[in-house]
Each structure stands twice: as structure tokens, then as C-alpha cells.
Design a protein around this motif. Structure first.
Motif, PDB file in Angstrom:
ATOM      1  N   MET A  59       0.826  -1.193   0.000  1.00  0.00           N
ATOM      2  CA  MET A  59       0.000   0.000   0.000  1.00  0.00           C
ATOM      3  C   MET A  59       0.871   1.258   0.000  1.00  0.00           C
ATOM      4  O   MET A  59       0.549   2.223  -0.681  1.00  0.00           O
ATOM      5  N   LYS A  60       1.957   1.233   0.764  1.00  0.00           N
ATOM      6  CA  LYS A  60       2.851   2.388   0.819  1.00  0.00           C
ATOM      7  C   LYS A  60       3.522   2.628  -0.528  1.00  0.00           C
ATOM      8  O   LYS A  60       3.726   3.771  -0.918  1.00  0.00           O
ATOM      9  N   ARG A  61       3.839   1.544  -1.228  1.00  0.00           N
ATOM     10  CA  ARG A  61       4.476   1.692  -2.535  1.00  0.00           C
ATOM     11  C   ARG A  61       3.522   2.329  -3.540  1.00  0.00           C
ATOM     12  O   ARG A  61       3.939   3.141  -4.365  1.00  0.00           O
ATOM     13  N   ILE A  62       2.269   1.954  -3.477  1.00  0.00           N
ATOM     14  CA  ILE A  62       1.282   2.530  -4.391  1.00  0.00           C
ATOM     15  C   ILE A  62       1.126   4.016  -4.106  1.00  0.00           C
ATOM     16  O   ILE A  62       1.099   4.838  -5.026  1.00  0.00           O
ATOM     17  N   LEU A  63       1.033   4.389  -2.847  1.00  0.00           N
ATOM     18  CA  LEU A  63       0.896   5.791  -2.471  1.00  0.00           C
ATOM     19  C   LEU A  63       2.128   6.590  -2.893  1.00  0.00           C
ATOM     20  O   LEU A  63       2.014   7.693  -3.426  1.00  0.00           O
ATOM     21  N   LEU A  64       3.302   6.023  -2.688  1.00  0.00           N
ATOM     22  CA  LEU A  64       4.541   6.681  -3.101  1.00  0.00           C
ATOM     23  C   LEU A  64       4.579   6.862  -4.616  1.00  0.00           C
ATOM     24  O   LEU A  64       4.954   7.922  -5.121  1.00  0.00           O
ATOM     25  N   ALA A  65       4.185   5.826  -5.342  1.00  0.00           N
ATOM     26  CA  ALA A  65       4.176   5.913  -6.800  1.00  0.00           C
ATOM     27  C   ALA A  65       3.204   6.983  -7.273  1.00  0.00           C
ATOM     28  O   ALA A  65       3.516   7.753  -8.184  1.00  0.00           O
ATOM     29  N   LEU A  66       2.034   7.071  -6.674  1.00  0.00           N
ATOM     30  CA  LEU A  66       1.061   8.095  -7.051  1.00  0.00           C
ATOM     31  C   LEU A  66       1.587   9.498  -6.756  1.00  0.00           C
ATOM     32  O   LEU A  66       1.387  10.421  -7.547  1.00  0.00           O
ATOM     33  N   CYS A  67       2.252   9.658  -5.632  1.00  0.00           N
ATOM     34  CA  CYS A  67       2.842  10.960  -5.298  1.00  0.00           C
ATOM     35  C   CYS A  67       3.925  11.352  -6.301  1.00  0.00           C
ATOM     36  O   CYS A  67       3.989  12.498  -6.737  1.00  0.00           O
ATOM     37  N   LEU A  68       4.757  10.407  -6.692  1.00  0.00           N
ATOM     38  CA  LEU A  68       5.807  10.691  -7.665  1.00  0.00           C
ATOM     39  C   LEU A  68       5.226  11.042  -9.033  1.00  0.00           C
ATOM     40  O   LEU A  68       5.708  11.962  -9.691  1.00  0.00           O
ATOM     41  N   ILE A  69       4.191  10.330  -9.427  1.00  0.00           N
ATOM     42  CA  ILE A  69       3.537  10.642 -10.698  1.00  0.00           C
ATOM     43  C   ILE A  69       2.940  12.041 -10.635  1.00  0.00           C
ATOM     44  O   ILE A  69       3.053  12.821 -11.587  1.00  0.00           O
ATOM     45  N   GLY A  70       2.317  12.374  -9.523  1.00  0.00           N
ATOM     46  CA  GLY A  70       1.745  13.707  -9.356  1.00  0.00           C
ATOM     47  C   GLY A  70       2.804  14.792  -9.442  1.00  0.00           C
ATOM     48  O   GLY A  70       2.597  15.823 -10.080  1.00  0.00           O
ATOM     49  N   LEU A  71       3.935  14.576  -8.813  1.00  0.00           N
ATOM     50  CA  LEU A  71       5.026  15.550  -8.866  1.00  0.00           C
ATOM     51  C   LEU A  71       5.583  15.702 -10.278  1.00  0.00           C
ATOM     52  O   LEU A  71       5.884  16.812 -10.719  1.00  0.00           O
ATOM     53  N   LEU A  72       5.700  14.601 -10.986  1.00  0.00           N
ATOM     54  CA  LEU A  72       6.186  14.663 -12.357  1.00  0.00           C
ATOM     55  C   LEU A  72       5.210  15.424 -13.258  1.00  0.00           C
ATOM     56  O   LEU A  72       5.624  16.239 -14.084  1.00  0.00           O
ATOM     57  N   LEU A  73       3.928  15.174 -13.085  1.00  0.00           N
ATOM     58  CA  LEU A  73       2.931  15.897 -13.873  1.00  0.00           C
ATOM     59  C   LEU A  73       2.945  17.380 -13.547  1.00  0.00           C
ATOM     60  O   LEU A  73       2.840  18.226 -14.434  1.00  0.00           O
ATOM     61  N   PHE A  74       3.093  17.709 -12.277  1.00  0.00           N
ATOM     62  CA  PHE A  74       3.170  19.114 -11.876  1.00  0.00           C
ATOM     63  C   PHE A  74       4.394  19.779 -12.493  1.00  0.00           C
ATOM     64  O   PHE A  74       4.316  20.884 -13.014  1.00  0.00           O
ATOM     65  N   ALA A  75       5.525  19.109 -12.447  1.00  0.00           N
ATOM     66  CA  ALA A  75       6.755  19.672 -13.009  1.00  0.00           C
ATOM     67  C   ALA A  75       6.632  19.848 -14.516  1.00  0.00           C
ATOM     68  O   ALA A  75       7.132  20.827 -15.073  1.00  0.00           O
ATOM     69  N   PHE A  76       5.950  18.925 -15.178  1.00  0.00           N
ATOM     70  CA  PHE A  76       5.777  19.020 -16.626  1.00  0.00           C
ATOM     71  C   PHE A  76       4.933  20.231 -17.001  1.00  0.00           C
ATOM     72  O   PHE A  76       5.223  20.935 -17.950  1.00  0.00           O
ATOM     73  N   HIS A  77       3.882  20.497 -16.237  1.00  0.00           N
ATOM     74  CA  HIS A  77       2.970  21.588 -16.550  1.00  0.00           C
ATOM     75  C   HIS A  77       3.389  22.922 -15.926  1.00  0.00           C
ATOM     76  O   HIS A  77       2.824  23.955 -16.265  1.00  0.00           O
ATOM     77  N   ALA A  78       4.355  22.925 -15.043  1.00  0.00           N
ATOM     78  CA  ALA A  78       4.729  24.145 -14.335  1.00  0.00           C
ATOM     79  C   ALA A  78       5.301  25.201 -15.278  1.00  0.00           C
ATOM     80  O   ALA A  78       5.146  26.389 -15.037  1.00  0.00           O
ATOM     81  N   GLY A  79       5.931  24.796 -16.345  1.00  0.00           N
ATOM     82  CA  GLY A  79       6.530  25.743 -17.261  1.00  0.00           C
ATOM     83  C   GLY A  79       5.546  26.366 -18.240  1.00  0.00           C
ATOM     84  O   GLY A  79       5.884  27.274 -18.977  1.00  0.00           O
ATOM     85  N   ARG A  80       4.333  25.886 -18.246  1.00  0.00           N
ATOM     86  CA  ARG A  80       3.340  26.408 -19.177  1.00  0.00           C
ATOM     87  C   ARG A  80       2.526  27.498 -18.515  1.00  0.00           C
ATOM     88  O   ARG A  80       2.071  27.353 -17.398  1.00  0.00           O
ATOM     89  N   GLY A  81       2.357  28.582 -19.219  1.00  0.00           N
ATOM     90  CA  GLY A  81       1.581  29.685 -18.684  1.00  0.00           C
ATOM     91  C   GLY A  81       0.303  29.897 -19.485  1.00  0.00           C
ATOM     92  O   GLY A  81       0.201  29.477 -20.635  1.00  0.00           O
TER      93      GLY A  81
END
Length: 58
Positions: free
Chosen positions: A1-23
């Protein structure tokens, strides 16, 4: 369960970083100027974001 939560958090951070440069531009085109907006986006090599709203609504 912890691995799934960690993976979801990492995916969320990657998506945020990808979209952060777009205005979001501070200007908009009306529907009657849609062709002009398409031509400008194509000339600049940028994506065209299309959001249709009713300007009379609140």
C-alpha cells in the motif's frame, strides 16, 4: 500500500513539473477571431488552447 501511495505521489510531482513551465496567456480571442488564433498559434509553433465559455455568465 505504501508503494502505491509513493508511486502516485511521484507521478503527481512529475505531472506538476511538466505543466509548471506552461503559462496561460493574458489575452483571449473571441469566437469570431478563431481562425486568426489558429494561424497565430501555427506560425509560432505553439499549441492552441480552446476554452469555450459564455462571457455573459457569472
Amino acid at each position: 500500500m505504501k508503494r502505491i501511495l509513493l508511486a502516485l505521489c511521484l507521478i503527481g510531482l512529475l505531472l506538476f513539473a511538466f505543466h509548471a513551465g506552461r503559462g496561460i496567456p493574458s489575452f483571449v480571442f473571441n469566437m469570431d477571431a478563431l481562425e486568426e488564433a489558429k494561424a497565430e498559434a501555427l506560425a509560432k509553433g505553439e499549441p492552441l488552447i480552446f476554452v469555450y465559455t459564455d462571457p455573459g455568465s457569472t
